[in-house]
Scaffold this motif. Sequence first.
Motif, PDB file in Angstrom:
ATOM      1  N   GLU A  97     -24.011  32.939  27.603  1.00  9.32           N
ATOM      2  CA  GLU A  97     -24.535  32.624  28.441  1.00  9.32           C
ATOM      3  C   GLU A  97     -25.917  31.310  28.411  1.00  9.32           C
ATOM      4  O   GLU A  97     -25.689  30.388  29.096  1.00  9.32           O
ATOM      5  N   VAL A  98     -25.836  31.235  26.556  1.00 10.27           N
ATOM      6  CA  VAL A  98     -25.962  29.901  26.249  1.00 10.27           C
ATOM      7  C   VAL A  98     -24.776  28.523  26.782  1.00 10.27           C
ATOM      8  O   VAL A  98     -25.680  27.554  27.007  1.00 10.27           O
ATOM      9  N   ILE A  99     -23.738  28.944  26.928  1.00  8.81           N
ATOM     10  CA  ILE A  99     -23.503  27.490  27.432  1.00  8.81           C
ATOM     11  C   ILE A  99     -23.213  27.642  28.817  1.00  8.81           C
ATOM     12  O   ILE A  99     -23.329  26.594  28.622  1.00  8.81           O
ATOM     13  N   ALA A 100     -23.322  27.945  29.433  1.00  6.38           N
ATOM     14  CA  ALA A 100     -23.621  28.521  30.838  1.00  6.38           C
ATOM     15  C   ALA A 100     -24.786  27.859  31.188  1.00  6.38           C
ATOM     16  O   ALA A 100     -24.872  26.453  32.275  1.00  6.38           O
ATOM     17  N   ASP A 101     -26.061  27.968  30.686  1.00  6.13           N
ATOM     18  CA  ASP A 101     -27.407  27.516  30.954  1.00  6.13           C
ATOM     19  C   ASP A 101     -27.208  25.860  30.530  1.00  6.13           C
ATOM     20  O   ASP A 101     -27.929  25.377  31.079  1.00  6.13           O
ATOM     21  N   PHE A 102     -26.251  25.926  29.355  1.00  6.71           N
ATOM     22  CA  PHE A 102     -26.304  24.166  29.029  1.00  6.71           C
ATOM     23  C   PHE A 102     -25.324  23.185  30.031  1.00  6.71           C
ATOM     24  O   PHE A 102     -25.685  22.189  30.826  1.00  6.71           O
ATOM     25  N   TRP A 103     -24.928  24.124  30.694  1.00  4.61           N
ATOM     26  CA  TRP A 103     -23.232  22.702  31.617  1.00  4.61           C
ATOM     27  C   TRP A 103     -24.780  23.341  33.229  1.00  4.61           C
ATOM     28  O   TRP A 103     -24.054  22.380  33.910  1.00  4.61           O
ATOM     29  N   ALA A 104     -24.958  24.316  33.136  1.00  5.48           N
ATOM     30  CA  ALA A 104     -25.702  24.375  34.513  1.00  5.48           C
ATOM     31  C   ALA A 104     -27.310  23.159  34.559  1.00  5.48           C
ATOM     32  O   ALA A 104     -27.532  22.937  36.083  1.00  5.48           O
ATOM     33  N   VAL A 105     -27.702  22.108  33.748  1.00  9.65           N
ATOM     34  CA  VAL A 105     -29.136  22.196  33.686  1.00  9.65           C
ATOM     35  C   VAL A 105     -28.861  21.464  34.940  1.00  9.65           C
ATOM     36  O   VAL A 105     -29.495  20.440  34.562  1.00  9.65           O
ATOM     37  N   ARG A 133     -17.576  20.781  18.087  1.00  7.89           N
ATOM     38  CA  ARG A 133     -18.332  21.603  18.170  1.00  7.89           C
ATOM     39  C   ARG A 133     -18.721  22.442  18.464  1.00  7.89           C
ATOM     40  O   ARG A 133     -18.276  23.533  18.088  1.00  7.89           O
ATOM     41  N   ARG A 134     -17.764  22.717  20.165  1.00  8.84           N
ATOM     42  CA  ARG A 134     -18.476  23.813  21.073  1.00  8.84           C
ATOM     43  C   ARG A 134     -16.343  24.849  19.775  1.00  8.84           C
ATOM     44  O   ARG A 134     -16.535  25.997  20.085  1.00  8.84           O
ATOM     45  N   ARG A 135     -15.647  23.600  19.916  1.00  6.06           N
ATOM     46  CA  ARG A 135     -14.351  24.435  19.098  1.00  6.06           C
ATOM     47  C   ARG A 135     -14.750  25.051  18.378  1.00  6.06           C
ATOM     48  O   ARG A 135     -14.278  26.405  17.789  1.00  6.06           O
ATOM     49  N   ALA A 136     -15.481  24.709  17.175  1.00  2.00           N
ATOM     50  CA  ALA A 136     -15.948  25.185  15.594  1.00  2.00           C
ATOM     51  C   ALA A 136     -16.405  26.342  16.527  1.00  2.00           C
ATOM     52  O   ALA A 136     -16.626  27.678  14.781  1.00  2.00           O
ATOM     53  N   ALA A 137     -17.683  26.027  16.933  1.00  2.09           N
ATOM     54  CA  ALA A 137     -18.107  27.097  17.375  1.00  2.09           C
ATOM     55  C   ALA A 137     -17.359  28.219  18.100  1.00  2.09           C
ATOM     56  O   ALA A 137     -17.561  29.420  17.112  1.00  2.09           O
ATOM     57  N   TYR A 156     -12.581  28.973  23.748  1.00  2.00           N
ATOM     58  CA  TYR A 156     -13.237  27.165  23.427  1.00  2.00           C
ATOM     59  C   TYR A 156     -12.551  26.513  25.134  1.00  2.00           C
ATOM     60  O   TYR A 156     -13.217  26.641  25.378  1.00  2.00           O
ATOM     61  N   THR A 157     -11.319  27.457  25.727  1.00  2.00           N
ATOM     62  CA  THR A 157     -10.697  27.067  26.967  1.00  2.00           C
ATOM     63  C   THR A 157     -12.090  27.461  27.907  1.00  2.00           C
ATOM     64  O   THR A 157     -12.591  26.491  28.891  1.00  2.00           O
ATOM     65  N   LEU A 158     -11.971  29.110  27.995  1.00  2.00           N
ATOM     66  CA  LEU A 158     -12.834  29.154  28.858  1.00  2.00           C
ATOM     67  C   LEU A 158     -14.446  28.887  28.722  1.00  2.00           C
ATOM     68  O   LEU A 158     -15.369  29.207  29.803  1.00  2.00           O
ATOM     69  N   THR A 159     -15.020  28.196  27.917  1.00  2.00           N
ATOM     70  CA  THR A 159     -16.516  28.385  27.487  1.00  2.00           C
ATOM     71  C   THR A 159     -16.387  26.696  28.382  1.00  2.00           C
ATOM     72  O   THR A 159     -17.286  26.443  27.966  1.00  2.00           O
ATOM     73  N   SER A 160     -15.335  25.490  28.355  1.00  2.00           N
ATOM     74  CA  SER A 160     -15.427  24.431  29.293  1.00  2.00           C
ATOM     75  C   SER A 160     -16.428  24.577  30.243  1.00  2.00           C
ATOM     76  O   SER A 160     -16.202  25.479  30.692  1.00  2.00           O
ATOM     77  N   PHE A 161     -16.573  23.454  30.145  1.00  2.00           N
ATOM     78  CA  PHE A 161     -17.332  22.506  31.689  1.00  2.00           C
ATOM     79  C   PHE A 161     -16.600  22.787  32.976  1.00  2.00           C
ATOM     80  O   PHE A 161     -17.619  23.821  33.924  1.00  2.00           O
ATOM     81  N   LEU A 184     -13.022  37.812  28.727  1.00  2.00           N
ATOM     82  CA  LEU A 184     -12.820  37.013  27.705  1.00  2.00           C
ATOM     83  C   LEU A 184     -12.777  39.025  26.573  1.00  2.00           C
ATOM     84  O   LEU A 184     -12.198  39.334  25.370  1.00  2.00           O
ATOM     85  N   ASP A 185     -13.635  39.690  27.341  1.00  2.00           N
ATOM     86  CA  ASP A 185     -13.391  41.507  26.443  1.00  2.00           C
ATOM     87  C   ASP A 185     -12.338  41.522  26.612  1.00  2.00           C
ATOM     88  O   ASP A 185     -11.627  42.129  26.517  1.00  2.00           O
ATOM     89  N   ALA A 186     -12.012  41.407  28.529  1.00  2.00           N
ATOM     90  CA  ALA A 186      -9.987  41.527  28.290  1.00  2.00           C
ATOM     91  C   ALA A 186      -9.078  41.057  27.229  1.00  2.00           C
ATOM     92  O   ALA A 186      -8.129  41.868  26.911  1.00  2.00           O
ATOM     93  N   ALA A 187      -9.364  39.892  26.826  1.00  2.00           N
ATOM     94  CA  ALA A 187      -8.832  39.312  26.074  1.00  2.00           C
ATOM     95  C   ALA A 187      -8.556  39.922  24.673  1.00  2.00           C
ATOM     96  O   ALA A 187      -7.690  40.202  23.594  1.00  2.00           O
ATOM     97  N   LEU A 188      -9.790  40.367  24.320  1.00  2.00           N
ATOM     98  CA  LEU A 188     -10.176  41.000  22.738  1.00  2.00           C
ATOM     99  C   LEU A 188      -9.370  41.949  23.223  1.00  2.00           C
ATOM    100  O   LEU A 188      -8.978  42.961  22.205  1.00  2.00           O
ATOM    101  N   ALA A 189      -9.490  43.313  24.505  1.00  2.00           N
ATOM    102  CA  ALA A 189      -8.717  44.616  24.212  1.00  2.00           C
ATOM    103  C   ALA A 189      -6.923  44.145  24.262  1.00  2.00           C
ATOM    104  O   ALA A 189      -6.389  45.257  23.889  1.00  2.00           O
ATOM    105  N   ILE A 190      -7.040  43.852  24.409  1.00  2.00           N
ATOM    106  CA  ILE A 190      -5.113  42.939  24.924  1.00  2.00           C
ATOM    107  C   ILE A 190      -4.726  42.794  22.736  1.00  2.00           C
ATOM    108  O   ILE A 190      -4.631  41.314  23.272  1.00  2.00           O
ATOM    109  N   PRO A 191      -4.311  43.045  22.489  1.00  2.00           N
ATOM    110  CA  PRO A 191      -3.715  42.818  21.164  1.00  2.00           C
ATOM    111  C   PRO A 191      -2.183  41.498  21.920  1.00  2.00           C
ATOM    112  O   PRO A 191      -1.708  42.068  22.213  1.00  2.00           O
ATOM    113  N   PRO A 192      -2.264  40.120  20.714  1.00  2.00           N
ATOM    114  CA  PRO A 192      -0.756  39.247  21.208  1.00  2.00           C
ATOM    115  C   PRO A 192      -0.132  39.966  20.983  1.00  2.00           C
ATOM    116  O   PRO A 192       0.368  40.828  19.413  1.00  2.00           O
TER     117      PRO A 192
END
Length: 199
Positions: A97-105, A133-137, A156-161, A184-192
């Motif tokens: 949400e925070v990243i989305a608000d940042f990209w929206a400004v 910084r976003r990658r580290a987060a 990191y990829t899905l939160t890119s501008f 992202l929730d779906a990615a968490l549910a699928i074990p690699p």
Amino acid sequence: MSPRPYNMGRRRELVDETRARILAATRDLLVAKGMVAIDAIARQADVSRATVYYQFGTKIGLLEALCDELAEGGGMRRIAEAFGQPDARRSLHMFVEVIADFWAVDRECTRRLRGLAALDPDVGEVIAGRDARRRAAATAIATRLDAGPLFAPTLYTLTSFEVFDSMAADRPIREATTAIRALLDAALAIPPSPSTLNC
């Protein structure tokens, strides 16, 4: 009584006004012409080239200040609140949400900055630093979720501008948030699988 405190306060106000005018000129020229040229910015802001350098030190300093202004306008200060969430999944969702608000400004300015990063080494350096910084987060959130080695790069990829901008198309960028969280929730549910990890 000495007028010095008043004079110092007024001087600070003038410096702030000049700084704001230079940043506005930088943003306007970037959007209108796709360039960050100090001479053109100085002309647009009606200041000398030396004043731009006095205020920001270098072109990179000016670009960092512009990005800081976008971050402030986009509420990036809330990132600490996202990391402070006791529930790791809530932390992930709030981060998106925070990243989305940042990209929206200011999508047009951000689009120009990120496009110019491939052509202008100074812009490229600033954007690379912000992306790092976003990658580290993303890595910190993935670690907290114990999500596996592919989740951090996925986050990191899905939160890119570029992803937000593309998914939102001509709609408000925040509309992409729900879809990205669901991915992202779906990615968490699928074990690699082992084969995926070895490729």
